[in-house]
Design an enzyme around this catalytic site. Structure first.
Site, short mmCIF file in Angstrom:
data_model
loop_
_atom_site.label_atom_id
_atom_site.label_comp_id
_atom_site.label_asym_id
_atom_site.label_seq_id
_atom_site.Cartn_x
_atom_site.Cartn_y
_atom_site.Cartn_z
N ASP A 76 -24.67 -28.55 31.98
CA ASP A 76 -23.65 -27.94 32.84
C ASP A 76 -24.26 -26.77 33.63
O ASP A 76 -23.59 -26.14 34.43
CB ASP A 76 -22.40 -27.53 32.05
CG ASP A 76 -22.69 -26.55 30.93
OD1 ASP A 76 -23.87 -26.18 30.73
OD2 ASP A 76 -21.74 -26.15 30.24
N SER A 77 -25.57 -26.53 33.42
CA SER A 77 -26.30 -25.62 34.31
C SER A 77 -26.22 -26.13 35.75
O SER A 77 -26.53 -25.39 36.69
CB SER A 77 -27.76 -25.49 33.88
OG SER A 77 -28.33 -26.78 33.70
N ASP A 119 -23.71 -32.73 28.84
CA ASP A 119 -22.97 -31.59 28.31
C ASP A 119 -21.47 -31.81 28.43
O ASP A 119 -20.97 -32.17 29.51
CB ASP A 119 -23.30 -30.33 29.15
CG ASP A 119 -24.34 -29.46 28.50
OD1 ASP A 119 -24.53 -29.53 27.27
OD2 ASP A 119 -24.97 -28.67 29.24
N LYS A 148 -23.51 -33.11 24.26
CA LYS A 148 -23.88 -31.81 23.70
C LYS A 148 -22.67 -30.88 23.82
O LYS A 148 -21.97 -30.90 24.83
CB LYS A 148 -25.08 -31.22 24.45
CG LYS A 148 -25.45 -29.81 23.98
CD LYS A 148 -26.84 -29.39 24.42
CE LYS A 148 -26.95 -28.83 25.81
NZ LYS A 148 -26.10 -27.64 26.06
N GLU A 150 -21.32 -26.72 22.71
CA GLU A 150 -21.81 -25.39 22.34
C GLU A 150 -21.01 -24.78 21.19
O GLU A 150 -19.79 -24.97 21.11
CB GLU A 150 -21.72 -24.45 23.55
CG GLU A 150 -22.63 -24.84 24.69
CD GLU A 150 -22.61 -23.83 25.84
OE1 GLU A 150 -21.95 -22.78 25.72
OE2 GLU A 150 -23.27 -24.12 26.85
N GLU A 217 -31.05 -21.64 21.91
CA GLU A 217 -31.35 -20.95 23.16
C GLU A 217 -31.45 -19.43 22.92
O GLU A 217 -30.52 -18.83 22.38
CB GLU A 217 -30.25 -21.25 24.20
CG GLU A 217 -30.51 -20.60 25.54
CD GLU A 217 -29.70 -21.20 26.69
OE1 GLU A 217 -28.94 -22.17 26.46
OE2 GLU A 217 -29.84 -20.70 27.82
O1 KIV Z 1 -26.79 -26.62 30.68
C1 KIV Z 1 -28.00 -26.66 30.39
O2 KIV Z 1 -28.85 -26.92 31.22
C2 KIV Z 1 -28.37 -26.38 29.01
C3 KIV Z 1 -29.83 -26.14 28.74
C4 KIV Z 1 -30.21 -24.81 29.25
C5 KIV Z 1 -30.14 -26.29 27.31
O3 KIV Z 1 -27.55 -26.33 28.17
#
Ligand code: KIV
Length: 301
Positions: A76-77, A119, A148, A150, A217
């Site tokens: 989600d970056s 994510d 994924k 968090e 992280e």
């Molecule tokens: O959203 C993302 O790119 C991430 C990575 C930084 C692990 O969660």
């Protein structure tokens, strides 16, 4: 009989180049066995480092696959990298579905063998385990092999719920960007005895709930290395967590030097010494595999 050379039939012609980023018919690594959960578990057990990068589109996904990356994360970056947001908080499930679909299509076009993680964005899994299942279904149907999410503690039962229903899960502890406002900024987490002990306890609970991977992280390298040794069934993937983890992940644009701001300490710009993007991606895979990246003196706490 005429001596005029015959016009080549369409089948004997090289495929026409198409504009805007032609993908090859097959990745150079199409012969590699697809990366799967058992293969990742085997790499973890043998101590082979797992190389992961983020990807948000078809072309970069195909290039990373050709470079031999083990796992791609549609992070989600993308909120920051692609959408120009200030944080990942504003990323929607529809945006994650769109980019997961693009990356997955890119991999399929070249018969890619990379393991694909997506994510679950902020607000798409916090309400209930059922909401998490519905959101995970959207990403799995867009082509993800694993989702994924968090956080630790309350997420444990959500992880168990998803895993029991056949959805592989990667957990994420330490700096969790979706809760950046609650954490007070992008800071190192798990420093000090009690914070470190809590992080370890949450990591063990996530492993017991069935998480097959755990992104760590911005946590102290010593803590990440200890956890990595302790977790036998959950591969730790570090980003700013030192070289002792089972694998590494970086944001694609960061490691290609596509960043006009201040580069985070844990990033190495692999384009600095590479003649192109593919060699830079290959150099990253090699550096993770041979443990020359990260360098704890430069990239860790
Ligand atoms: O959203 C993302 O790119 C991430 C990575 C930084 C692990 O969660």
């Amino acid at each position: 009989m005429s001596n005029t050379p015959s016009t080549p039939t369409p089948s004997s012609e090289a495929p026409a180049a198409t504009p805007y980023g032609t993908l090859p018919p097959a990745s150079p690594l199409a012969q590699r066995k697809p990366v799967s959960l058992p293969r990742l578990a085997d790499m973890h057990a043998r101590g082979e480092k797992i190389a992961m990068l983020t990807a948000y589109d078809a072309t970069f996904a195909a290039m990373a696959d050709a470079a031999g990356i083990d796992c791609l994360l549609v992070g989600d970056s993308l909120g920051m990298v692609c959408q120009g947001l200030n944080s990942t908080v504003g990323v929607s499930l529809e945006a994650m579905r769109y980019h997961t679909d693009s990356v997955s299509r890119g991999l399929r076009r070249v018969q890619g063998t990379t393991w694909l993680i997506a994510d679950l964005p902020f607000g798409s899994y916090q309400e209930s385990r059922e909401q998490a299942l519905r959101s995970a279904t959207v990403l799995m149907q867009a082509g993800a092999h694993m989702v994924k999410l968090e956080g630790g503690g309350w997420t444990t039962e959500t992880v168990r719920f998803l895993v029991e229903r056949g959805i592989p899960v990667c957990a994420h502890l330490g700096l969790t960007p979706q809760t950046v406002h609650a954490l007070g900024g992008y800071r190192v987490q798990g420093k000090g005895d009690s914070a470190g002990a809590l992080l370890k306890q949450q990591a063990h609970a996530l492993q017991d709930a069935g998480a097959a991977m755990l992104v760590l992280e911005m946590v102290p390298a010593a803590l990440a290395a200890e956890l990595t040794t302790e977790l036998k069934h959950c591969a730790t993937i570090g980003i700013g967590a030192g070289k002792g983890t089972a694998g590494q992940v970086l944001v694609l644009h960061d490691m290609l030097g596509i960043n006009l701001g201040k580069m985070p300490k844990f990033v190495r710009n692999f384009m600095a010494d590479a003649p192109g993007v593919l060699p830079a991606l290959q150099a990253y895979v090699q550096a993770v595999k041979n443990s020359s990246f990260p360098d704890d003196r430069l990239h860790a706490w």
